[in-house]
Design a protein around this motif. Structure first.
Motif, PDB file in Angstrom:
ATOM      1  N   THR A   1      43.554 -31.351 -28.654  1.00 55.52           N
ATOM      2  CA  THR A   1      42.055 -31.371 -28.181  1.00 55.52           C
ATOM      3  C   THR A   1      41.176 -32.363 -28.251  1.00 55.52           C
ATOM      4  OG1 THR A   1      42.166 -28.989 -30.400  1.00 55.52           O
ATOM      5  CG2 THR A   1      39.942 -30.712 -30.452  1.00 55.52           C
ATOM      6  N   ILE A   2      40.968 -32.278 -27.414  1.00 55.35           N
ATOM      7  CA  ILE A   2      40.633 -33.908 -27.094  1.00 55.35           C
ATOM      8  C   ILE A   2      38.843 -33.888 -27.955  1.00 55.35           C
ATOM      9  CG2 ILE A   2      38.712 -35.391 -25.271  1.00 55.35           C
ATOM     10  CD1 ILE A   2      40.742 -33.280 -23.085  1.00 55.35           C
ATOM     11  N   GLY A   3      38.899 -35.271 -28.542  1.00 56.91           N
ATOM     12  CA  GLY A   3      38.104 -35.695 -29.237  1.00 56.91           C
ATOM     13  C   GLY A   3      38.352 -37.075 -29.027  1.00 56.91           C
ATOM     14  N   PRO A   4      37.350 -37.894 -29.975  1.00 51.32           N
ATOM     15  CA  PRO A   4      36.333 -39.753 -30.106  1.00 51.32           C
ATOM     16  C   PRO A   4      37.981 -40.119 -30.238  1.00 51.32           C
ATOM     17  CG  PRO A   4      35.579 -38.104 -31.874  1.00 51.32           C
ATOM     18  CD  PRO A   4      35.587 -37.268 -31.210  1.00 51.32           C
TER      19      PRO A   4
ATOM     20  N   PRO B   1      40.576 -43.193 -20.900  1.00 50.76           N
ATOM     21  CA  PRO B   1      41.523 -42.423 -19.799  1.00 50.76           C
ATOM     22  C   PRO B   1      42.562 -42.677 -20.184  1.00 50.76           C
ATOM     23  CG  PRO B   1      39.401 -43.638 -18.457  1.00 50.76           C
ATOM     24  CD  PRO B   1      38.875 -43.640 -20.138  1.00 50.76           C
ATOM     25  N   GLU B   2      42.996 -43.967 -21.247  1.00 51.43           N
ATOM     26  CA  GLU B   2      44.257 -44.566 -21.419  1.00 51.43           C
ATOM     27  C   GLU B   2      44.999 -43.364 -22.774  1.00 51.43           C
ATOM     28  OE1 GLU B   2      41.831 -47.771 -20.538  1.00 51.43           O
ATOM     29  OE2 GLU B   2      41.459 -46.186 -21.641  1.00 51.43           O
ATOM     30  N   VAL B   3      43.854 -43.027 -23.084  1.00 54.80           N
ATOM     31  CA  VAL B   3      45.498 -41.836 -24.316  1.00 54.80           C
ATOM     32  C   VAL B   3      45.416 -40.991 -23.791  1.00 54.80           C
ATOM     33  CG1 VAL B   3      44.943 -40.809 -26.831  1.00 54.80           C
ATOM     34  CG2 VAL B   3      44.155 -43.515 -26.423  1.00 54.80           C
ATOM     35  N   LEU B   4      44.482 -40.221 -22.984  1.00 51.91           N
ATOM     36  CA  LEU B   4      45.008 -39.229 -21.970  1.00 51.91           C
ATOM     37  C   LEU B   4      45.686 -39.476 -20.742  1.00 51.91           C
ATOM     38  CD1 LEU B   4      40.794 -37.930 -21.327  1.00 51.91           C
ATOM     39  CD2 LEU B   4      42.484 -36.676 -22.793  1.00 51.91           C
ATOM     40  N   THR B   5      45.871 -40.084 -20.534  1.00 61.02           N
ATOM     41  CA  THR B   5      47.284 -40.944 -19.873  1.00 61.02           C
ATOM     42  C   THR B   5      48.455 -40.700 -20.506  1.00 61.02           C
ATOM     43  OG1 THR B   5      45.844 -41.923 -18.396  1.00 61.02           O
ATOM     44  CG2 THR B   5      48.079 -42.629 -18.079  1.00 61.02           C
TER      45      THR B   5
END
Length: 470
Positions: free
Chosen positions: A8-11, A16-20
Motif C-alpha cells: 500500500t502506498i502512503g506518505p 521515487p526513491e522508496v518506490l524504486t
C-alpha cells in the motif's frame, strides 16, 4: 520467490526513491487506497509508477481499493468516551440525545437503525469496543451495555456481527472513483464489503462501459459474503481475505479456519487469493517483526495464498523497505517447506479440458524435471490454471494483452511477459521467447502450453502441451 507482495502506498512510500527500492525488492502490485481520497490525489503517483515501470522493465499492477459503504458513528460531543464494562450508553440519530441521561453516541443511518433489536451485538472501532442492545428507546434510539473497558473516539466504524447489512458494496462515491480510476489507468479494482455476486457484476458493468477488462478483487469482510463464497467465486477474478473487518464480523477463534477454507476454495477455482491485514504490523514502528507475525505470513503462504498484502506497514510505517525484505524472506522459506511436503494435485473430476491440460503440463514438468513452464494465452487463463497446481517451476505467462499481462501479477509463481506479435503462431511466439530469455539457459528443458489453431482458424484456447529443448 513465487508468492506476490502487495504494498500500500502512503506518505512513507510515495517517493521515487522508496518506490524504486520496493520494486527492486520484488513488489509488483501497488495498492492505492481510495478510502482516504479521490482520483485527483493519485494522478501524479500513477504517472510516477508508470515511469518507474518503464525504467525497470517490469509490468506493475496498480490496484485501486474502493472504500465501500463503511458504517461509522458521528462526532462525539465529548470528543472521547472512557467506558468500563457494564456502562450504558445511548446510540441514536441526532436529536435523540435527551431520551435518556446517558453518554450519547450519534449514528445517522436510518436503514441500520431500523434493523436493530434487543439482544443485537454492536461492535465499534474495529472490535475495540463491544456492546449489546438492551432496550429500544423513543426517536429511533437504543440503549446499549458496554461489554468491555476502553476508549471510544469520533467517526469510528460500526459493525453488527452475525447480522446481514443490506447495503450495496458500491456507493455513489465508489462508482465515481472507479470511473475516474479507469480514466487514470488503474489495472485492477478491489471492492470493499462485498456481500453478493451482484456487487461484483455492478463493478464489472462499469468497467465494461469504459471498454476495459481489468480484474475485480472481492474483499471478504462480512460473514454473509463468506456464506456465498462459491457464488462470488463464479464471477470475481480475485479474492481478498480482509481479516480486519472479517475478524469483527465473526468470532476471532474461527478466523484461522475461515482463512484456510477461503484459500482452499480459491485454489480449487483457480482464482488468485490475497491475505491481508496486520501481517507485519509491528514493523510500522519496529525494524523487525514479532515471531507470531513471521509465523502468520508463513502460514498464509503454506495455506495457498497467491499474494500477501502490506497496509500501514508500507503506507505510513518507519520501515517500508525493510518490511518488504522480511516478507520476501519469510515467503521464500515457507515455499521451500511447500515444495518438500506438497505434491501436485489433479483438478476435481467436474473440471474441464483446460484444467486438465494445465495439470498435464505441471505433471510433465515435474516428471521430466523441466527448468520452466511457458504458457501463452490471450487472457492469461492458462497461466492462472497452471499456477493453481503450484508447480516447482517458474511459470512464464506470455500474452500480448496489456490488461491480462498486469492481471497475471496476482497469480502465484507467474512472471508476466509481453510477446512479440510480429509472430503469428502462439507456439512460435513461445519458442521465440525461450530462445531470447537470458534466464533460461542453453540446454534447458521447458514445458510449453499454447493455443495452436489449425491453419486459417482462430485460436479456441490452449490445446497444446510440448517439451522444448533450448
Amino acid at each position: 520467490m513465487r508468492t506476490k507482495i502487495i504494498a500500500t502506498i502512503g506518505p512513507a512510500s510515495d517517493s521515487p526513491e522508496v518506490l524504486t527500492r520496493l520494486i527492486r525488492n520484488g513488489v509488483r502490485i501497488f495498492r492505492l487506497n481510495f478510502s482516504h481520497g479521490n482520483a485527483s490525489m493519485f494522478t501524479d503517483l500513477i504517472a510516477l509508477l508508470r515511469r518507474l515501470e518503464q525504467e525497470h522493465g517490469v509490468p506493475l499492477t496498480l490496484l485501486q481499493d474502493l472504500s465501500g459503504p463503511k458504517i461509522r458513528i458521528g462526532e462525539l460531543r465529548q470528543g472521547t468516551l472512557n467506558l468500563d464494562k457494564g456502562d450504558r450508553v445511548v446510540l441514536g440519530p441526532p436529536g435523540a440525545e435527551m431520551v435518556r441521561d446517558l453518554p450519547f453516541i450519534p449514528f445517522d443511518n436510518p436503514p441500520i437503525l431500523e434493523s436493530l433489536e434487543k439482544g443485537d451485538k454492536v461492535v465499534l472501532s474495529d472490535g475495540v469496543m463491544q456492546f449489546v442492545i438492551t432496550e429500544s428507546l423513543p426517536l429511533g434510539a437504543f440503549e446499549m451495555e458496554c461489554q468491555n473497558t476502553g476508549i471510544l473516539t469520533s467517526r469510528k466504524g460500526l459493525a453488527l456481527p452475525g447480522k446481514p447489512v443490506n447495503l450495496p458494496a458500491m456507493t455513489d462515491k465508489d462508482k465515481k472513483d472507479l470511473r475516474d480510476g479507469l480514466a487514470l489507468g488503474v489495472d485492477a479494482c478491489a471492492l470493499s464489503y462485498v456481500q453478493t455476486p451482484e456487487d461484483i457484476l455492478t463493478a464489472k458493468a462499469i468497467i465494461a462501459e469504459h471498454g476495459k477488462n481489468i480484474p475485480v478483487v472481492a474483499k471478504l469482510e462480512r460473514q454473509n459474503a463468506v456464506d456465498r463464497l462459491d457464488e462470488i467465486l463464479a464471477v470475481t477474478d480475485v479474492v481478498m481475505v480482509a481479516r480486519g473487518d472479517l475478524g469483527v464480523e465473526c468470532p476471532l477463534p474461527m478466523l484461522p479456519a475461515m482463512q484456510k477454507r477461503i484459500i482452499r476454495a480459491c485454489n480449487r477455482a483457480a482464482k488468485p487469493v490475497i491475505v491481508a491485514t496486520q501481517m507485519l504490523l509491528s514493523m510500522v514502528s519496529n525494524p523487525a517483526p514479532t515471531r507470531a507475525e513471521t509465523t502468520d505470513v508463513a502460514n498464509a503462504v503454506l495455506d495457498g495464498a497467491d499474494c500477501v498484502m502490506l497496509s500501514e506497514e508500507t503506507a505510513m510505517g518507519s520501515y517500508p523497505v525493510e518490511t518488504v525484505k522480511f516478507m520476501v524472506e519469510i515467503a521464500r522459506q515457507a515455499e521451500q517447506i511447500h515444495f518438500e511436503e506438497r505434491k501436485l494435485l489433479p483438478p476435481a473430476e467436474e473440471k474441464g479440458t483446460p484444467d486438465f491440460l494445465a495439470y498435464s503440463a505441471c505433471l510433465l514438468a515435474e516428471k521430466t524435471e523441466a527448468d520452466a513452464i511457458v504458457s501463452h494465452s490471450m487472457s492469461g487463463a492458462s497461466a492462472r490454471m497452471i499456477s493453481a497446481r503450484r508447480p516447482r517451476q517458474i511459470i512464464y505467462g506470455l500474452t500480448p494483452d496489456q490488461e491480462a499481462l498486469r492481471g497475471l501479477n496476482f497469480s502465484w509463481g507467474v512472471r508476466p511477459e509481453t510477446v512479440d506479435t510480429n509472430l503469428s503462431g502462439h507456439l512460435e511466439r513461445a519458442e521465440h521467447f525461450i530462445e531470447g530469455c537470458p534466464v533460461i539457459t542453453p540446454g534447458s528443458s521447458v514445458v510449453i502450453t499454447a493455443g495452436q489453431p489449425k491453419p486459417g482458424e482462430k485460436s479456441r484456447g490452449t490445446n497444446l502441451v510440448k517439451i522444448y529443448h533450448k
